[in-house]
Structures are given as C-alpha cells and as structure tokens.
Enzyme design. Sequence first.
Site, PDB file in Angstrom:
ATOM      1  N   HIS A  67       0.829  -1.212   0.000  1.00  0.00           N
ATOM      2  CA  HIS A  67       0.000   0.000   0.000  1.00  0.00           C
ATOM      3  C   HIS A  67       0.858   1.255   0.000  1.00  0.00           C
ATOM      4  O   HIS A  67       1.528   1.560   0.980  1.00  0.00           O
ATOM      5  CB  HIS A  67      -0.924  -0.009   1.219  1.00  0.00           C
ATOM      6  CG  HIS A  67      -1.964   1.071   1.205  1.00  0.00           C
ATOM      7  ND1 HIS A  67      -3.046   1.048   0.368  1.00  0.00           N
ATOM      8  CD2 HIS A  67      -2.085   2.219   1.920  1.00  0.00           C
ATOM      9  CE1 HIS A  67      -3.791   2.113   0.568  1.00  0.00           C
ATOM     10  NE2 HIS A  67      -3.231   2.849   1.502  1.00  0.00           N
ATOM     11  N   HIS A  71       0.945   5.548  -1.458  1.00  0.00           N
ATOM     12  CA  HIS A  71       0.534   6.719  -2.233  1.00  0.00           C
ATOM     13  C   HIS A  71       1.843   7.453  -2.518  1.00  0.00           C
ATOM     14  O   HIS A  71       2.331   8.214  -1.672  1.00  0.00           O
ATOM     15  CB  HIS A  71      -0.412   7.619  -1.437  1.00  0.00           C
ATOM     16  CG  HIS A  71      -1.578   6.884  -0.812  1.00  0.00           C
ATOM     17  ND1 HIS A  71      -2.605   6.362  -1.551  1.00  0.00           N
ATOM     18  CD2 HIS A  71      -1.858   6.575   0.473  1.00  0.00           C
ATOM     19  CE1 HIS A  71      -3.479   5.773  -0.735  1.00  0.00           C
ATOM     20  NE2 HIS A  71      -3.044   5.880   0.497  1.00  0.00           N
ATOM     21  N   GLN A 123       2.799  11.179  -1.800  1.00  0.00           N
ATOM     22  CA  GLN A 123       2.850  11.693  -0.424  1.00  0.00           C
ATOM     23  C   GLN A 123       4.277  11.717   0.129  1.00  0.00           C
ATOM     24  O   GLN A 123       4.544  12.374   1.140  1.00  0.00           O
ATOM     25  CB  GLN A 123       1.897  10.909   0.482  1.00  0.00           C
ATOM     26  CG  GLN A 123       0.427  11.191   0.142  1.00  0.00           C
ATOM     27  CD  GLN A 123      -0.582  10.411   0.973  1.00  0.00           C
ATOM     28  OE1 GLN A 123      -0.238   9.833   2.004  1.00  0.00           O
ATOM     29  NE2 GLN A 123      -1.830  10.387   0.525  1.00  0.00           N
ATOM     30  N   ARG A 168      -5.101  15.528   6.636  1.00  0.00           N
ATOM     31  CA  ARG A 168      -5.704  15.324   5.324  1.00  0.00           C
ATOM     32  C   ARG A 168      -5.943  16.647   4.602  1.00  0.00           C
ATOM     33  O   ARG A 168      -5.770  16.751   3.388  1.00  0.00           O
ATOM     34  CB  ARG A 168      -7.010  14.541   5.469  1.00  0.00           C
ATOM     35  CG  ARG A 168      -7.417  13.857   4.190  1.00  0.00           C
ATOM     36  CD  ARG A 168      -8.673  13.040   4.380  1.00  0.00           C
ATOM     37  NE  ARG A 168      -9.855  13.888   4.479  1.00  0.00           N
ATOM     38  CZ  ARG A 168     -11.076  13.497   4.112  1.00  0.00           C
ATOM     39  NH1 ARG A 168     -11.272  12.277   3.653  1.00  0.00           N
ATOM     40  NH2 ARG A 168     -12.107  14.317   4.228  1.00  0.00           N
ATOM     41  N   TYR A 208      -5.091   7.403  -6.663  1.00  0.00           N
ATOM     42  CA  TYR A 208      -6.379   8.093  -6.719  1.00  0.00           C
ATOM     43  C   TYR A 208      -6.337   9.522  -7.222  1.00  0.00           C
ATOM     44  O   TYR A 208      -7.382  10.155  -7.381  1.00  0.00           O
ATOM     45  CB  TYR A 208      -7.078   8.051  -5.359  1.00  0.00           C
ATOM     46  CG  TYR A 208      -6.370   8.755  -4.218  1.00  0.00           C
ATOM     47  CD1 TYR A 208      -6.667  10.068  -3.905  1.00  0.00           C
ATOM     48  CD2 TYR A 208      -5.423   8.093  -3.443  1.00  0.00           C
ATOM     49  CE1 TYR A 208      -6.031  10.713  -2.849  1.00  0.00           C
ATOM     50  CE2 TYR A 208      -4.785   8.718  -2.396  1.00  0.00           C
ATOM     51  CZ  TYR A 208      -5.095  10.032  -2.100  1.00  0.00           C
ATOM     52  OH  TYR A 208      -4.457  10.652  -1.063  1.00  0.00           O
ATOM     53  N   ARG A 254     -16.529   5.468   2.950  1.00  0.00           N
ATOM     54  CA  ARG A 254     -17.019   6.850   3.000  1.00  0.00           C
ATOM     55  C   ARG A 254     -16.982   7.530   1.645  1.00  0.00           C
ATOM     56  O   ARG A 254     -17.590   8.573   1.450  1.00  0.00           O
ATOM     57  CB  ARG A 254     -16.277   7.655   4.072  1.00  0.00           C
ATOM     58  CG  ARG A 254     -14.782   7.666   3.968  1.00  0.00           C
ATOM     59  CD  ARG A 254     -14.124   8.312   5.195  1.00  0.00           C
ATOM     60  NE  ARG A 254     -12.747   7.889   5.332  1.00  0.00           N
ATOM     61  CZ  ARG A 254     -11.731   8.366   4.614  1.00  0.00           C
ATOM     62  NH1 ARG A 254     -11.941   9.308   3.723  1.00  0.00           N
ATOM     63  NH2 ARG A 254     -10.509   7.903   4.805  1.00  0.00           N
ATOM     64  N   HIS A 288      -9.588   1.015   1.736  1.00  0.00           N
ATOM     65  CA  HIS A 288      -9.266   1.506   3.089  1.00  0.00           C
ATOM     66  C   HIS A 288     -10.464   1.215   3.988  1.00  0.00           C
ATOM     67  O   HIS A 288     -11.591   1.528   3.609  1.00  0.00           O
ATOM     68  CB  HIS A 288      -9.134   3.029   3.107  1.00  0.00           C
ATOM     69  CG  HIS A 288      -7.925   3.593   2.437  1.00  0.00           C
ATOM     70  ND1 HIS A 288      -8.011   4.512   1.421  1.00  0.00           N
ATOM     71  CD2 HIS A 288      -6.602   3.437   2.668  1.00  0.00           C
ATOM     72  CE1 HIS A 288      -6.797   4.892   1.048  1.00  0.00           C
ATOM     73  NE2 HIS A 288      -5.925   4.251   1.782  1.00  0.00           N
ATOM     74  N   GLU A 302      -9.984   2.860   9.614  1.00  0.00           N
ATOM     75  CA  GLU A 302      -8.682   3.413  10.003  1.00  0.00           C
ATOM     76  C   GLU A 302      -8.827   4.365  11.190  1.00  0.00           C
ATOM     77  O   GLU A 302      -7.970   4.388  12.069  1.00  0.00           O
ATOM     78  CB  GLU A 302      -8.077   4.148   8.798  1.00  0.00           C
ATOM     79  CG  GLU A 302      -6.720   4.795   9.078  1.00  0.00           C
ATOM     80  CD  GLU A 302      -6.189   5.555   7.874  1.00  0.00           C
ATOM     81  OE1 GLU A 302      -6.935   5.737   6.896  1.00  0.00           O
ATOM     82  OE2 GLU A 302      -5.016   5.962   7.932  1.00  0.00           O
ATOM     83  N   HIS A 357      -5.535  -1.134   6.539  1.00  0.00           N
ATOM     84  CA  HIS A 357      -5.632  -0.700   7.941  1.00  0.00           C
ATOM     85  C   HIS A 357      -6.483  -1.688   8.767  1.00  0.00           C
ATOM     86  O   HIS A 357      -5.955  -2.387   9.596  1.00  0.00           O
ATOM     87  CB  HIS A 357      -6.156   0.741   8.097  1.00  0.00           C
ATOM     88  CG  HIS A 357      -5.412   1.742   7.273  1.00  0.00           C
ATOM     89  ND1 HIS A 357      -4.065   1.949   7.446  1.00  0.00           N
ATOM     90  CD2 HIS A 357      -5.809   2.575   6.274  1.00  0.00           C
ATOM     91  CE1 HIS A 357      -3.663   2.876   6.574  1.00  0.00           C
ATOM     92  NE2 HIS A 357      -4.694   3.258   5.860  1.00  0.00           N
ATOM     93  N   ASP A 372       2.237   3.214   2.778  1.00  0.00           N
ATOM     94  CA  ASP A 372       1.128   4.163   2.773  1.00  0.00           C
ATOM     95  C   ASP A 372       1.542   5.606   2.467  1.00  0.00           C
ATOM     96  O   ASP A 372       1.796   5.948   1.332  1.00  0.00           O
ATOM     97  CB  ASP A 372       0.393   4.045   4.119  1.00  0.00           C
ATOM     98  CG  ASP A 372      -0.968   4.736   4.113  1.00  0.00           C
ATOM     99  OD1 ASP A 372      -1.287   5.422   3.128  1.00  0.00           O
ATOM    100  OD2 ASP A 372      -1.731   4.592   5.083  1.00  0.00           O
TER     101      ASP A 372
END
Length: 452
Positions: free
Chosen positions: A55, A57, A60, A81, A120, A209, A231, A234, A268, A319
């Site tokens: 996992h 991203h 980041q 976030r 994403y 979500r 996800h 978490e 997670h 992550d």
Amino acid sequence: MAELHFKQALLPGGWSREVRLSIADGRIAAVDSGVAASDADERHAIGVPGLPNLHSHGFQRGMAGLTEIRGMSSDSFWTWRELMYRFVTRMTPEDIEAITAQAYVEMLEAGFTRVGEFHYVHHDRSGAPYEDIAELAGRIAAAAHASGIGLTLLPVFYAHAGFGGRAPDEGQRRFINTVDRFGLLLEASRRAVAGCKGAKVGVAPHSLRAITPDQLAAILPMVADGPIHIHVAEQMKEVDDCLAWSGSRPVQWLIDHAPVDRRWCLVHATHMTNEEARAMAATGAVAGLCPVTEANLGDGIFNAPAFFAAGGMYGLGTDSNVLIGAADELRQLEYSQRLKLRARNVMATSRTASTGRALFDGALAGGALALGVGCGLAVGLAADIVSLDADSPALAARSGDAILDGWIFGSRRSPVDCVWTSGRKVVTNSRHYQAEPVEANFRRRLEGLLAE
Ligand code: NGQ
Ligand code: ZN
C-alpha cells in the site's frame, strides 16, 4: 542465465546453506542447495526474498516531515488530510512522476521489490480529466519502470465526501469519477502499464465513505481477476459515521455486503471488535497494515491477538511514505503490540519462535497474495531478491532467523546490500543505480512546489 550464490538463503522451506539461484528471463529457473560456489557465480553471504509493499501513495513522499507542526486547533488525521489535499492541488504530472520515482527508489533500497500503488489522483488541477484520462497512471508506470520496482496498480474509485453519498469537497476534485468514467480510466490504465514488465492492475474502491453500495457493486465486475483493495476502519470517526449510517461497523458492513475473499486487501482494518477480526480472518482477505503511517497519523493499534489467533493474513504497506523502510514497518508492528499488550515477542508463532522470522514470513505471504503474485525464492517466480551485508555489526555472528531479528530490531543502518527485481540488479552497496538523478529531479520538483 545469471547465477547468484549465497552462503545462506531463506527458501520457502526455511534457511539453506550454499544456495545457487539461476535466473533466466527475469525468473528463478533453478534453486540448488548445498552446492559450492563456482567461478561464474556472483557471490553473496545472505539472500532473502524481496518484500512486497502492498500500500503506497507515492506522491505523499513529497510531504514527508512537512505536517509535523501543530496547527490552530488540535491536530488529527483530518487536519493532516487538509494539508495533504492542499499539496495535491498543486502537483503537475511531472511533479507526481518525480516524487513517485524517488519513493520507489527508496523502497528498493529498503528491500521492497514490488509496490501496490493505491492511485487516486487522476485529474488535472482544476479537476478536469487529462486528454489521456490515464495520464497520471502513466506517470506512476513511468516511475516504476525507471526504478525497476514491480508494480501492482490499483486505480481508485472515489466519488463522495462521506457516508450516504455526500457530495465531494473541492479538495477532492482531482479524485472524482462517475462509474462510467471510471470504466474508461481502468481500461486506459491497463494500457498505461503495458510497457511495465510484470505489472498487474487491480481495483480499489477508496473507502466506504467515498463510495455508495451501488457504486461498489458496479465497479467490482470491472476486474475479472486481480486484487481488490479498500481503506477500512482506520479512524474512529469512520467507525462512528458508518454506525450512524448503517448500524454496522465498517469491517462488519463490508463482510456482510461485499464478496470479501482472498482477492481482497482491507487496508488498515485498525478498529475491529474481536468478532469482526475473526470474521475477517475467515474470509481469507489480507489485512493491509501500515504501522509507520498508522502511528504517524494517530490511527490506533490493530487488533492483532484476535485476528492472528483466527489465522488472519497480513501484509505491509508504507502508505503515506513518511518514512520508507521494510524493517521499520515490521518493527513498528511488533512494538505497537508490545506497548499495548505489555508483552514481548507477540508476533512469534509456534512454528517460528523468532519474531523477525514470523513477521517476515507473514508479510511476504500476505503481501504477495494482496498484490496478485507469487512469493519467495522458488522456481518459476520473479527473481526479486535481496542480499544482506554480513559485515553489518547488527548481523555479526548471526545465522538463520537471528539475521532477520538483527536486521529488524538491531540495525541503525540498513544492512540491505544488493537488490534484484525480475532478475535485474538495481541496488548495489545499498544504493540504487539511478538514485542520484532521481534524487536531483525530486529536489528540483519539490523546490518548485514548496516555493509556490
Ligand atoms: C489517502 N489516507 O487515500 O491518502 C487517505 C486520505 C482521503 C489515509 N487513509 C485521503 N491514510 O481520505 O480522502
Ligand atoms: Zn492509504
């Protein structure tokens, strides 16, 4: 045909001495134990399989260490976030490729040989699709190709800001798709990774979500096989919101409403009751644990006792890439459990008394399953191999499982010496062969981004 010889190597059945691995076409063509090295062999002391990083991203990595400043109100995952979204709105395709390449080079130097990129950020800075809808998937593929890391691309479906189909926020505009447009994106993503040898494409509904149940049902059939990542559970806010929306906790909701099985990776899965942990283990889904990021973001501690007692599978992810290290993830996983349970050697099993070995075996098997590949130093599998420096003080006078324990718990400087992916040697003397130009490009891009 290349031949590597190791004084000792970790094979699927355990440690073996005097091991020769023959490599052809990027795969392991033969494994011979108890054979002396010949002049033609490239010799190393210790060989272990490369680990999957299930996992990531990649982008980041560019904000590592930039969110460790206290804000006006109390800081949380959600304030982090906000900062991450602000970073996202600035990046160009060139920025994303350069930052991701840096992350991948660091992964290889850490001993990860394959990455699951949970991808994403799809659209341009205004939120409009690029002319090539998979422009940014192509940038990820280019970063993987340049670094040599194996790629499992997980194009992410993201549509909403919260449970019940809440309209997306402005800060999420680069992520958002309809089901139909996501179908096109998935097709284009397959083409985008075609030049990346051994690449796989799965699918990733971002989180409960960010999608509705109908959307979930619509996107799952878009991948006949290949991994499915999501996800889940978490943060406690997500658990509370899910309860308010459905009356169920997130992991329970998923098990009740989706065909969760071995193709799935629940990233997670931090907040599970014992009952949920047992139910999840029974599905065969992999828990995608990201211990360093989970600590950094204040997520919570995974319910390891219930999940592992029920035979649950897990793998590791870096992550947010705030710090990229295979040993660091494994150590953090064990240490968070020790602190919570006030116990030692929590992850050791009856089969392997050594904690390091149990951690390594678990992360290898679960990570490979979650990325849709085989694992280990075995005939027919990709030649993803790591050699460890026997001269590292943390490995002095060690053999077998004690090597893994020394690496994970006792090394300040990483003993990862050489790394091969699909038979190609990309790290020598702990350094990736493209580290310098990739780092220079990363630095230039970050200077531009942070000056804005
Ligand atoms: C992510 N990060 O996908 O990068 C998320 C935050 C979001 C973590 N869940 C993004 N750690 O929730 O929109
Ligand atoms: Zn994530």
